[in-house]
Design an enzyme around this catalytic site. Structure first.
Site, short mmCIF file in Angstrom:
data_model
loop_
_atom_site.label_atom_id
_atom_site.label_comp_id
_atom_site.label_asym_id
_atom_site.label_seq_id
_atom_site.Cartn_x
_atom_site.Cartn_y
_atom_site.Cartn_z
N GLY A 1 0.53 9.80 0.16
CA GLY A 1 0.17 9.30 -1.18
C GLY A 1 0.80 10.03 -2.35
O GLY A 1 1.04 9.43 -3.39
N ASP B 1 -11.10 13.05 -3.85
CA ASP B 1 -12.30 12.20 -3.77
C ASP B 1 -13.49 13.11 -3.44
O ASP B 1 -14.05 13.75 -4.32
CB ASP B 1 -12.01 11.13 -2.70
CG ASP B 1 -13.13 10.13 -2.52
OD1 ASP B 1 -14.11 10.16 -3.27
OD2 ASP B 1 -13.03 9.28 -1.61
N VAL C 1 -8.87 2.90 -5.77
CA VAL C 1 -7.68 2.63 -6.57
C VAL C 1 -6.44 2.53 -5.68
O VAL C 1 -6.43 3.06 -4.56
CB VAL C 1 -7.44 3.73 -7.64
CG1 VAL C 1 -8.46 3.66 -8.76
CG2 VAL C 1 -7.45 5.12 -7.02
N ASP D 1 -2.07 3.63 -1.38
CA ASP D 1 -2.04 2.35 -0.66
C ASP D 1 -3.44 1.80 -0.41
O ASP D 1 -4.44 2.49 -0.54
CB ASP D 1 -1.38 2.54 0.71
CG ASP D 1 -2.30 3.27 1.69
OD1 ASP D 1 -2.85 4.33 1.31
OD2 ASP D 1 -2.51 2.77 2.80
N ARG E 1 1.96 0.84 -2.44
CA ARG E 1 2.47 2.15 -2.89
C ARG E 1 3.58 2.00 -3.93
O ARG E 1 3.79 2.91 -4.73
CB ARG E 1 3.01 2.95 -1.69
CG ARG E 1 1.96 3.34 -0.68
CD ARG E 1 2.53 4.38 0.27
NE ARG E 1 1.77 4.52 1.51
CZ ARG E 1 0.71 5.30 1.67
NH1 ARG E 1 0.26 6.02 0.68
NH2 ARG E 1 0.09 5.38 2.84
P1 5GP Z 1 -11.02 13.55 0.04
O1 5GP Z 1 -10.64 14.43 1.19
O2 5GP Z 1 -11.00 14.25 -1.30
O3 5GP Z 1 -12.35 12.86 0.26
O4 5GP Z 1 -10.01 12.35 0.01
C1 5GP Z 1 -8.69 12.53 -0.38
C2 5GP Z 1 -7.78 11.48 0.23
O5 5GP Z 1 -8.45 10.24 0.41
C3 5GP Z 1 -6.64 11.17 -0.70
O6 5GP Z 1 -5.52 11.98 -0.42
C4 5GP Z 1 -6.34 9.72 -0.38
O7 5GP Z 1 -5.44 9.63 0.71
C5 5GP Z 1 -7.65 9.15 0.05
N1 5GP Z 1 -8.32 8.44 -1.05
C6 5GP Z 1 -9.45 8.81 -1.70
N2 5GP Z 1 -9.82 7.90 -2.63
C7 5GP Z 1 -8.86 6.94 -2.57
C8 5GP Z 1 -8.67 5.71 -3.32
O8 5GP Z 1 -9.42 5.33 -4.22
N3 5GP Z 1 -7.56 4.99 -3.00
C9 5GP Z 1 -6.69 5.35 -2.01
N4 5GP Z 1 -5.66 4.56 -1.78
N5 5GP Z 1 -6.84 6.50 -1.29
C10 5GP Z 1 -7.93 7.27 -1.58
#
Ligand code: 5GP
Length: 184
Positions: A53, A112, A162, A168, A174
């Site tokens: 990403g 996230d 998003v 994606d 992307r």
């Molecule tokens: P975390 O480990 O902070 O919960 O999640 C991080 C990863 O989740 C990001 O690098 C991404 O790949 C994915 N991610 C989290 N929220 C989104 C979102 O709204 N859209 C997309 N496409 N990926 C997300």
């Protein structure tokens, strides 16, 4: 440049609308690049991008950095084709660079829950860098419950899915030049 800029995007029956325009994104990238250039003057930082990403954000951000710097990448397991995190994280590709004694800037597309960045911060700290900072294009701050200290944030966003600008949905989207948000 001829770019992919639709007003609405429909993937797998889900509708997305524009949330951040190309201009807003690039303006913020420029500010972050300037800030990083000041903070790391004479330090030759190494950017570590989290695949897949972060590749577009990192490529644009780096071009606003006006000091010598380096780049490497790592890859973590992804969401798969879902819109919610599996709650688990594992390595798919490790860095090649030796970061001992270096100034490292870990670059993520979106934070996230904070699980991935919390995991990567601990993992990379073991290699004894001189400093380890986190830069993220987007931060779903209301969703973050793991301990993460983010030094550079592009935009704080609501807790909604998003896509675009590197992000994606089921591997699509992307190449969109703007950031789109799920229509509720
Ligand atoms: P975390 O480990 O902070 O919960 O999640 C991080 C990863 O989740 C990001 O690098 C991404 O790949 C994915 N991610 C989290 N929220 C989104 C979102 O709204 N859209 C997309 N496409 N990926 C997300």
């Amino acid at each position: 440049m001829n770019q992919y800029l639709p007003d609405k995007v429909n993937i797998n029956g889900e509708q997305f609308r524009v949330y951040l325009t190309e201009e807003e994104i690039q303006q913020r990238n420029k500010q972050l690049g300037q800030q990083i250039s000041q903070d790391f003057k004479d330090k030759q930082p190494i950017f570590i991008g989290v695949l897949n990403g972060a590749f577009i954000f990192l490529a644009d951000l780096m071009r606003y950095v006006t000091i010598p710097c380096e780049v490497d990448f790592l890859k973590l397991s992804s969401y798969g084709d879902e819109k919610v995190s599996s709650g688990q994280v594992h390595d798919l590709k490790n860095i090649d660079a030796d970061i001992k004694g270096r100034h490292v800037i870990l670059v993520e597309d979106i934070v996230d829950t904070g699980l991935s960045m919390n995991y990567l911060h601990k993992k990379l700290s073991q290699f004894a860098p001189d400093s380890l900072s986190i830069a993220t294009m987007l931060h779903k701050h209301e969703a973050t419950h793991h301990d993460v200290k983010i030094k550079y944030t592009g935009f704080k966003i609501p807790n909604l899915f998003v896509l675009g600008y590197g992000l994606d949905y089921a591997q699509e989207g992307r190449n969109l030049a703007q950031i789109y948000i799920l229509e509720e």
